[in-house]
Structures are given as C-alpha cells and as structure tokens.
Design a protein around this motif. Structure first.
Motif, PDB file in Angstrom:
ATOM      1  N   ALA A 517      22.192  30.797  18.838  1.00 19.97           N
ATOM      2  CA  ALA A 517      23.205  30.360  17.864  1.00 19.97           C
ATOM      3  C   ALA A 517      24.424  29.877  18.628  1.00 19.97           C
ATOM      4  N   GLY A 519      26.601  27.518  18.217  1.00 22.95           N
ATOM      5  CA  GLY A 519      27.819  27.288  17.443  1.00 22.95           C
ATOM      6  C   GLY A 519      28.530  28.600  17.116  1.00 22.95           C
ATOM      7  N   THR A 520      27.759  29.592  16.729  1.00 25.25           N
ATOM      8  CA  THR A 520      28.346  30.910  16.445  1.00 25.25           C
ATOM      9  C   THR A 520      28.958  31.512  17.699  1.00 25.25           C
ATOM     10  N   PRO A 560      20.212  31.371  12.378  1.00 22.32           N
ATOM     11  CA  PRO A 560      21.393  30.587  12.761  1.00 22.32           C
ATOM     12  C   PRO A 560      21.549  29.297  11.957  1.00 22.32           C
ATOM     13  N   ASP A 561      20.430  28.681  11.513  1.00 19.97           N
ATOM     14  CA  ASP A 561      20.517  27.395  10.822  1.00 19.97           C
ATOM     15  C   ASP A 561      21.172  27.506   9.454  1.00 19.97           C
ATOM     16  N   ASN A 566      26.149  26.138  13.258  1.00 17.82           N
ATOM     17  CA  ASN A 566      24.920  25.895  14.019  1.00 17.82           C
ATOM     18  C   ASN A 566      24.092  24.751  13.448  1.00 17.82           C
TER      19      ASN A 566
END
Length: 750
Positions: A517, A519-520, A560-561, A566
């Motif tokens: 993930a 982006g996270t 995550p999507d 993300n």
C-alpha cells in the motif's frame, strides 16, 4: 502487604533478623569479623571502676568546735556558782555541804537547768570540799579542752578503716573542709577518752585515789562527742562519684577478627557478635521493627499520593502505584544484596583501603531506581523515589547512615536531570547518563569526605572511594540497560527507545505497508511528521506521535485498492459498491490493523493509535451518498461511524487531527497558505463539534499552536518551484504508446 513485609525485612540492618545465635563455649563455624566499629560495654570493668570511684571518696566527718566553747562556759559557770554558794555560807562549818546541796538541787531541777552539766551529789561535795578552787577549775577546763581539741568520736574502729585514704573533716562553724590522714590521734569514745582522763588526773596532786576516780567520772560524764560521721553527705558524694565514673567500653574496630573458625567462643566474643547482629530478645526487637514497618508504610503512602493528579501513559493510579511499589521493593532487595557483597569484600582484605565497607558501598547503584522510574513511569514519580529510596536504604546501615541518604539522593537526582537533558532516544544515552551519575558521585564523595576531614581518611582511602563512586555511576547504566527490556515486557510499558526502534521503516510490517500500500505508506509518513511537529509544539510526546503515525493505517494492507491514496486514476472499486458496504470496508481497516498489531506484538500505545486515530468520526462521503441514494429515514448514522474509542490523550488527539488534515490537504488544487489555513481550521472545528477531542485534555491554546504547526509543515511541503528552462512540464502530454524504458534506451543510443 508484600511490600510492607518484604520491605521491612530488607531494610533492617544486616543480621538483625534470622541471624544464628552464637553460644558461649561453642566452636565457631566460621570467621567472625566486625562489619563496623562498635563499642562493647564491659559490665565487669564498669562495676570495678564504679567501686573504685565509690571507695576513693573519703567519709565526711563533721567537727563541732562549738562543743568545746559551750562546755568551757558551763564549767566556768559551775565553779563560779559554787564559789558563790560558799561565800553565802560565810566560811561556817558545813558551808561546803550546803553549797553542794544547793548546786545539786539546782542541777537536778530540770526547770532550772541552765548549764547542762551532769554531776552526782558525791561529785559536787568533792568540788565543794575543794572550795571550787581556781586551780582545780583550770585543771578541769584545760583537760576537757585538750580532749575536745583532739576530737572525740563514737566509733574509733570505723574511723581507723579509712587510715589509708583519710577522712574529710568539715568544720561546722566555718564550713571549711580538710583531708586528714592522722586518725590515731582522735579519741575513741568511751575507752580512749576515759584512758586519757585517768592518765591526766592521775598526775594531779592533792587528791586521794577515790577522789581522782570521782573527778574522772565527772569529767567523762560531761565530755561530749564533737566529731560525727555525716552518713548522708558521704553517701551523696559517693553516689556522685559513681555516676561520674561512667561506663567502660571495649572498642572493636571494623575489620577486626572477633573469633576465628575452629576457636572456642569466649563470653566477650559472644557479646561482640551479638552486638554486631543486633539483640535477638523480642522486647528489644519489637520497637525497631515497628519503627521500620511504620517507615515502610509512610513510604507506600508517599508513593500513593505522589503521582496523584498526573495521567501517565494511559495507566491508572492503581497500576502506577503497583509499579512503583514493585520497583522500590526490588531495588531494596538488590541494595541489601549489594551491601552484603560490599561487606564480604571488605572482610576479605586485611589492609586499607580495600577493607573499608563504605568504599565498596559507594559502588552500589542507588540511582538505578530513579533512572528506571523516569524511563518507565514519568519524571514526577522519579523525583519522588530519588529522595524516598535513599532514606529507606540508609536504614540498612545501622551506623553513620546519613551518608547513604545524601549520596543516594545526589546520584538519583543527577540521573533524572541527565535523562531530561539527553532524552532517551538511543541506547547510548544510558551510558552518558551513567557517566553523569559517576561524576556527581565523585563530587558527593569529596563533599562527604570534607565533612569528616580528608586528612583523617587518608589520600589513598579517598582515592579508592572516588574510584568506587565513579564505578557506581557506570553500574547504574549497566543495571538500567539490563532492566529496561525486562521491565518493558513484564509491566507492558513502552519506552521512547522502544518506539524509536519500532519507527524503523525496514521492519517487516512497515516494509509490507510500503510495498503493498505505497500510497498509504506515504500518507503515514506525512501524518507521522505532522503529528510529531504538533506534539513538539504543545509539549506532548513527539516520539509516540511519530511512531503511532507510521502504524495508524497498517490495516489498509489487506485491501489497499479500496483506499483512494492507493488507487490509480479512473479506477475506484467503490463505484460498484453500496455506500454501506464501502463504509464497512473503510471501518474494517481499524479492526484489521489491530489484528496485525497483535500479531506483530506491537505495544499498547501503538494499538491505541490504530484504534483511536479516527475516533468515532462519521464517514461523511458515504453517509451523504447513502442519503442521496435512498430513504434518509432508513440510513442509520451509527453504521457510518468508526468504532472508536475517541482519542484518550493529547498524542492521540494530535494524531487524529494530523490524519484528517493531511488527507484533506490532498484535495487542494492550488494549496496556497490561506487555503491550507482554512482547511486546518475546518477539520479542527469539525472534530471539536463532533466531541472527538473531549477526553484529550487539549486546550484552546494547544489547538491554536497545533494549527500554526500544521500550517508551517504543509506550507513547506506544498511549495512551488520556478519552471525549468527548456522544459514545459505543465503542458498536456501527447498521446504516446512508447514506454519509459524505450525512451531511456533511445536516449542512450543517441
């Protein structure tokens, strides 16, 4: 109760309880060496000394010079009266008999007694027959004066018992005192007094034998005692001398062998050993034990009230109290063990400076408790035990205990203040704190040595003390370094160094978050930095805020999507889901994050960060979407709120604000300073209105400083640069199917 009982047992002086009794005449099973200087009372010598002092005081005899003058006056009056009676007779026949009869009547009449003399009628007839002559009067008065000047005493044998030391003669008329050794010249009554009178009267002429006996009887009857033993004064003076004699003690020096192994224990050795370990008689032990128990009880009371009103790392008052009791109790037991080792080392050497117990005691790590309390619990409890623990440890030393309290308190305060300055962010800090404690120990030893005189202890002894004191500072660091990981695990306490270690992004859980993930992960880094800056601005714990920010969203690893940071452009999985399902997916990342935290044994503060960073906030996007798509009355707001709980302290409150503000800042198209300021204000006001910060103790002043801190960080992140010459990065790119790798290969070929 365990603290009271074990604490009392641990701080009583060594050997006070459960020490083996040493019997007189038994064979010593080991060498007994004096652990400290002690003065042993010698009862036999004391009795002998007091007896000598008693006997050295001579008896007091009172000498009455007035007795001689009074008797002489009475005799003169008697003869004068007799001659007067004879004169009244005119020299007629029988005048002497009449005079004698008149004197007898006068002397025999008690109401008429003026002279106090005693005489029989025959003796008065004898005196009258001699015409009360002046010659006879001079002989009588002279002989009586001679006897009284020598001193007439009732018990001559008792007087002669003092012939070697003499007697004290006190003149009752003048009060003057003198010591007289010639006691044989005194006249003993009655024998010596009568012998003197007979020998003197025997030489008088003009008297028949019978008349001489009558004269002797008359003189002896009227001879008074003028030398009297004053028993009360003698007793008072002897009692004062006995009291001033004092007590005889036998000095036993530290390190002196009392009795060797295999030797028979003498009475004196048994007394010394008993004195060294304390008297085991119950009546003598109860008062010190009761006092020690009361001291431990007061210490427990201080530990209960000391941290009152201070919230410590989400731990209740009862838990903090229990932790303090445990730390103090373990430290007391450890200190008692160290004192035993110090005593054993001192006894194993025969010469200075290696045979002094106090030198080795300087190496005892007294400050380790205050250092551990500062790292594990907090500064205020650490300062409390910094003063309290040395006072308890001083009770373990039964003589000259003040140095323990002063030395231990100085080192403990040095440890707390050094930790405040250096901050426990890496393991090396522990060694630096130990060095600081060692330096303070050295200074304290010099001060204590100056009290007793540096010359008295000797330069070599003081130098060895300094070495031991500096070693004690290093031992503080060693003990604390060993104990911190153990106590962290046993008491479920998370220190700053543990948080710093967990903030390493190369740890498996954070690496997994970065790869699965990304982006996270970037969002978490931003939140961590925002929360850290915010906590530093308001005086909260920045280390916990930073590490909590890194882990707060680890639950997004599983899906995550479904989280926008993300997602790729044009793809949003929530487009095909109902709002309630989307909200459920978002809410579930908190629960899944807690499961991951427990799986990786993350400490409780980080679990709190995962559970509380959203509090019970409303997921407004999907809640509003549900209202738009269906009947508003059927939409339950509780289903669109995070499970919470709400933030419970300042750090968790700052983390919530940092998370919300960082996420909202990504929606700004042109992130100017006014827009960022308005965004921050909006998020903060929304959290305040929703009651999310009610339990954080954040004040309006804290909120204001947080806003300025967040603004400064975000304005720095969203800065703008000038266009690069020859490049137009803001132009719309042409549609090109070539890959970046193909472009790089073409550039290399050219």
């Amino acid at each position: 109760m365990l603290f009271l009982l074990l604490g009392t047992w641990s701080i009583v002086p060594q050997g006070f309880l459960f020490a083996p009794r040493v019997e007189v005449g038994a064979i010593a099973g080991r060498d007994y060496v004096a652990a400290h200087d002690v003065n042993l009372p010698d009862e036999e010598s004391t009795r002998a000394k007091r007896a000598r002092a008693h006997d050295a005081v001579p008896p007091v005899y009172d000498f009455d010079p007035a007795a001689e003058a009074e008797l002489d006056r009475e005799m003169a009056a008697l003869f004068s009266r007799g001659r007067a009676f004879l004169a009244q007779g005119g020299g007629r026949r029988g005048a002497a008999d009449l005079a004698a009869a008149a004197l007898a009547d006068e002397l025999g009449d008690e109401t008429a007694v003026r002279e106090g003399l005693r005489a029989t009628p025959a003796e008065l007839e004898l005196l009258a027959g001699k015409q009360f002559s002046a010659d006879l009067e001079d002989r009588v008065r002279g002989l009586l004066a001679q006897a009284l000047r020598r001193g007439v005493v009732a018990n001559k044998p008792a007087l002669l018992e003092n012939r070697l030391r003499g007697i004290t003669v006190r003149n009752l008329a003048t009060g003057a005192e003198s010591t007289q050794l010639d006691l044989f010249n005194r006249l003993g009554h009655p024998d010596e007094a009568r012998d003197l009178l007979e020998s003197e009267v025997r030489g008088w002429t003009g008297l028949a034998a019978a008349e001489r006996r009558q004269v002797v009887d008359f003189l002896f009857r009227n001879l008074p005692l003028n030398l009297h033993l004053n028993q009360s004064e003698t007793r008072a003076r002897r009692d004062a001398a006995v009291a001033a004699a004092g007590e005889v003690v036998t000095p036993i020096s530290q390190g002196q062998v009392i009795v060797r192994k295999g030797d028979r224990v003498s009475a004196t050795a048994a007394k010394v050993i008993s004195r060294m370990r304390g008297d085991r008689h119950l009546a003598h032990q109860i008062p010190p034990l009761a006092g020690t128990l009361a001291l431990i009880g007061l210490a427990a009371l201080a530990l209960w009230h000391g941290p009152r009103g201070e919230r410590i790392a989400e731990r209740g008052r009862g838990r903090v109290f229990g932790e303090l009791l445990l730390l103090v109790l373990v430290s007391l037991l450890g200190t008692q063990f160290c004192f035993l080792v110090a005593g054993a080392l001192a006894r194993s050497f025969g010469a200075a400076p290696m045979n002094v117990f106090q030198s080795y005691a300087y190496a005892v790590p007294f400050a380790a408790l205050a250092l551990l309390a500062a790292m594990l619990i907090g500064r205020q409890p650490a300062l409390l035990v910094a003063f309290l623990f040395p006072l308890l440890a001083a009770r373990m030393v039964d003589v000259d205990a003040l140095w323990v309290a002063l030395y231990g308190a100085a080192g403990s305060l040095a440890a707390v203040f050094a930790l405040d300055r250096m901050q426990f962010k890496q393991r090396l800090v522990m060694a630096r704190v130990g060095l600081a404690v060692g330096v303070v120990n050295v200074a304290t030893i010099l001060i204590l040595s100056s009290f007793s005189g540096l010359a008295g202890r000797g330069a070599v002894q003081v130098a060895f003390d300094l070495v031991c004191g500096f070693a004690g500072g290093l031992l503080v660091a060693a003990v604390a370094s060993f104990a911190v990981p153990v106590l962290e695990s046993a008491l479920d306490i998370t220190t700053d160094i543990k948080l710093v270690e967990l903030s390493n992004t190369n740890l498996p859980l954070l690496r997994r978050l970065a790869f699965e993930a990304p982006g996270t992960f970037q969002h978490s880094l931003m939140v961590a930095n925002l929360a850290k800056e915010g906590c530093e601005a308001i005086g909260a714990d920045p280390v916990l805020a930073y590490t909590g920010g890194l882990y707060h969203d680890v639950g997004k690893i599983f899906r995550p999507d479904y989280f926008v940071e993300n997602q790729r452009a044009g793809k949003n999985r929530h487009d095909t889901l109902l709002p309630s399902m989307s909200a459920l997916v978002l809410i579930k990342h908190v629960k899944e994050g807690l499961e991951l935290a427990r799986e990786h044994n993350l400490p409780r503060p980080l679990c709190d960060a995962i559970a509380q960073h959203h509090g019970t906030r409303l997921i407004k996007y999907f809640y509003n979407r549900a209202l738009e798509q269906g009947d508003p009355s059927s939409v339950q707001e509780e289903r669109y709120r995070y499970p919470g709980p709400t933030p419970q302290n300042k750090v968790m409150g700052v983390l919530m604000l940092a998370d919300g503000i960082e996420a909202a800042s990504r929606t700004l198209v042109e992130p100017t300073t006014p827009k960022i300021r308005a965004l921050i204000r909006t998020i903060m006001e929304d959290c305040l209105r929703d009651g999310q910060l009610d339990r954080t103790d954040l004040t309006l002043s804290d909120i204001s400083r947080l806003g300025e801190s967040f603004l400064r960080v975000l304005a720095t992140i969203f800065h703008q640069r000038v266009d690069y010459p020859g490049f137009n990065f803001n132009a719309e790119p042409e549609k090109d199917t070539r890959t970046l790798a193909a472009d790089i290969d073409a550039a290399r070929a050219s």
